[in-house]
Scaffold this active site. Structure first.
Site, mmCIF file in Angstrom:
data_model
loop_
_atom_site.group_PDB
_atom_site.id
_atom_site.type_symbol
_atom_site.label_atom_id
_atom_site.label_comp_id
_atom_site.label_asym_id
_atom_site.label_seq_id
_atom_site.Cartn_x
_atom_site.Cartn_y
_atom_site.Cartn_z
ATOM 1 N N CYS A 158 0.943 -1.057 0.080
ATOM 2 C CA CYS A 158 -0.087 0.152 0.060
ATOM 3 C C CYS A 158 0.848 1.178 -0.058
ATOM 4 O O CYS A 158 1.645 1.563 -0.913
ATOM 5 C CB CYS A 158 -0.897 0.055 1.019
ATOM 6 N N HIS A 171 -3.861 -5.123 0.450
ATOM 7 C CA HIS A 171 -3.252 -5.835 1.884
ATOM 8 C C HIS A 171 -3.471 -7.320 1.962
ATOM 9 O O HIS A 171 -4.331 -7.866 2.166
ATOM 10 C CB HIS A 171 -4.215 -5.178 2.881
ATOM 11 N N GLU A 183 -1.984 -9.173 4.019
ATOM 12 C CA GLU A 183 -1.986 -9.505 5.167
ATOM 13 C C GLU A 183 -3.165 -9.826 5.921
ATOM 14 O O GLU A 183 -3.423 -10.357 6.971
ATOM 15 C CB GLU A 183 -0.806 -8.443 6.163
ATOM 16 N N GLY A 227 -1.511 -16.698 35.622
ATOM 17 C CA GLY A 227 -2.166 -16.319 34.265
ATOM 18 C C GLY A 227 -1.177 -16.717 33.174
ATOM 19 O O GLY A 227 -0.221 -17.096 33.469
ATOM 20 N N ASP A 274 0.633 -15.243 30.829
ATOM 21 C CA ASP A 274 2.089 -14.908 30.549
ATOM 22 C C ASP A 274 2.865 -15.163 31.778
ATOM 23 O O ASP A 274 4.113 -15.648 31.331
ATOM 24 C CB ASP A 274 2.074 -13.360 30.289
ATOM 25 N N SER A 302 2.888 -17.430 33.748
ATOM 26 C CA SER A 302 3.034 -19.078 33.705
ATOM 27 C C SER A 302 3.911 -19.467 32.952
ATOM 28 O O SER A 302 5.093 -20.181 32.863
ATOM 29 C CB SER A 302 1.702 -20.110 33.548
#
Ligand code: XMP
Length: 520
Positions: free
Chosen positions: A86, A176, A178, A232, A234, A236
């Site tokens: 783009c 785009h 993606e 949680g 992250d 962990s």
């Protein structure tokens, strides 16, 4: 070798597109490491041998607003393939002597592109129809191609929808690739990576695990590391990664604030201490938190009290461990990436509530942040690779201040007990009905009002329980989940019949915005 320095990668130069992170994720899903840098920061001298390809992202500017962007165009003179998407496509053409004009027809939404010639970039992209539906989003377009550029595909409105300069290995795409609306868009990205940049796969969960373990060992040497474990996703994953890397030199501290989900403390100790054999220090601070929160009903005060007390308790226990040099944290890549603003100021925004605020400075600790190059979905996959259970990895988010912000008004032992039970029944029911993983986050809250009910022959006067269940991508926006009537009836009955203290259940049908996900 460290993850960011020497791993072969695709460098994504960001010009402010809302899709830049998506480009990075697509490259990584394909199996190759990618890194995002701001166009304002990156200079020729930063491009080392590990950069095997460059992507210029889209962005809100137009190529003639030269004073609004600064890009070291010498970067384009290196012998590294470049893909412009783009705005990136327009700037690539402009800098090579082409022209860019405002389109006669601005294109936002779906369009068809038609094959004009063969190209490595479009290998196996078009299929037999020689056309594909793609997602356009632009006001300007390239109006004259630079020397040695050829048209690979066109749409009705964009003659230069895909272009190439084979000699220089420059490629430009007006749409785009993606976004998922572009049919087969990932193929274009993988062709760029494998056929043009000729980079090898280096980004599986296994690669990440091995590399991160090596990096951690190198960074911390023989020193001790502490980590605040919440149970949680992250924290962990961080804890288990460090556990694999340095074993007993890791000390995890888990603080039971009394505001956790029902039985959470039992599960955390069971998983991390018993099953994964970590050095886990379990701190039961229920009474201390409740005492500090006594008669406090202001949401911000609650958050502050909980945050400060958490740090104090963490520090108290961390200080008992001798010679700690590092603090491990679950900072993720989106927390590090600079703000999307291209024309305005670029500030790096770290979410303070996700970190153990203030600790490293006070205790003179260095940070270990092994997840700082990973997106959330990558952290989840890494967790599975590290033998963490699916239950931990795919758990709904839970806020740091816990049940305190799901209980407007003052906090009492009685209310906590009622709320833990209501939340437990709700989450159980979601699991039993196969709904848990269809929902991004769900919980029960206890409202500070009592209403009249009738049970048997008796009049009751008890609390109101609110249920919230939302769908979302990242928690920034959210919509409520639409349950079947039978599910709502059964969960309402279960809660009212099983929990003394609740006689009415309501369902929250607001989206975010205007509401937030949590109540306080
Ligand atoms: P809101 O309520 O702001 O929540 O729409 C968005 C997401 O963030 C979580 N949340 C928190 N997480 N500490 C956290 O670690 C906090 O203080 C906090 N407040 C909200 C919330 O549960 C939701 O997933």
């Amino acid at each position: 070798m460290s993850l960011d320095q020497n791993l072969n990668k695709i460098l994504i130069i960001d010009f402010g597109s809302q899709f830049t992170q998506l480009i990075a994720r697509r490259v990584r899903e394909i199996g190759v490491f990618s890194e995002i840098v701001s166009h304002k920061k990156i200079k020729l001298k930063d491009i080392n041998h590990s950069i095997k390809g460059i992507v210029l992202s889209g962005g809100p500017l137009n190529v003639y607003q030269i004073n609004k962007y600064s890009f070291d165009k010498k970067i384009l003179q290196l012998d590294v393939p470049v893909l412009g998407i783009c705005f990136g496509h327009q700037i690539l053409s402009k800098l090579n002597g082409g022209t860019v004009k405002q389109s006669k027809h601005r294109e936002f939404g779906l369009a068809n592109v038609y094959k004009k010639k063969n190209s490595l970039l479009t290998t196996n992209f078009f299929g037999i129809k020689k056309s594909k539906q793609v997602w356009m989003s632009h006001a300007d377009q390239v109006s004259k191609l630079p020397k040695n550029f050829k048209v690979v595909a066109s749409s009705t409105n964009s003659k230069f929808a895909i272009v190439e300069n084979k000699i220089k290995k420059y490629y430009g795409i007006q749409f785009h690739p993606e976004v998922t609306h572009t049919e087969n868009g990932k193929k274009l990205i993988s062709n760029f990576i494998f056929l043009i940049c000729k980079i090898k796969r280096n980004w599986s969960s296994m690669d990440q695990k091995n590399q991160l373990i090596k990096d951690i060992r190198k960074q911390v040497g023989n020193n001790k590391v502490i980590c605040a474990l919440s149970g949680g996703v992250d924290s962990s994953v961080v804890a288990q990664l460090l556990n694999k890397a340095i074993g007993k030199k890791l000390y995890c501290i888990f603080v039971n604030t009394g505001l956790l989900r029902k039985n959470e403390e039992v599960q955390v100790v069971q998983t991390f201490k018993k099953r994964l054999k970590m050095n886990l220090i379990y701190v039961n601070a229920e009474k201390e938190f409740l005492k500090k929160l006594k008669n406090v009903s202001d949401p911000e005060k609650k958050r502050k009290i909980i945050g400060n007390l958490f740090v104090k308790i963490f520090e108290r226990y961390a200080n008992k461990i001798k010679n700690v040099k590092f603090l491990a944290q679950g900072t993720l890549y989106p927390d590090l990436i600079e703000s999307k603003s291209v024309t305005g100021s670029q500030t790096s925004k770290i979410k303070s509530h996700h970190n153990v605020g203030g600790l490293p400075k006070k205790m003179n600790l260095k940070l270990v942040e092994p997840l700082k190059f990973l997106f959330k979905d990558e952290v989840r996959k890494l967790g599975l690779e590290l033998n963490l259970s699916k239950e931990i990895i795919s758990r709904h988010p839970f806020p740091g201040p816990g049940l305190a912000i799901r209980m407007p008004g003052i906090i009492t032992n009685e209310k906590i007990k009622i709320l833990k039970d209501a939340d437990y029944y709700f989450i159980q029911a979601l699991r039993e009905h196969g709904l848990y993983h269809k929902i991004w986050q769900a919980y029960a809250a206890l409202l500070p009002v009592k209403t009249v009910g009738v049970m048997g022959d008796n009049r009751t006067y008890e609390y109101l329980c609110l249920l919230r269940a939302i769908t979302s991508d990242d928690g920034m926006t959210a919509d409520y989940y639409e349950f079947k009537k039978s599910f709502m009836q059964s969960i309402s009955n279960k809660i009212v019949n099983s929990i003394r203290g609740i006689n009415r259940v309501v369902y929250d049908v607001t989206s975010k915005p205007p509401s937030t996900i949590e109540l306080e």
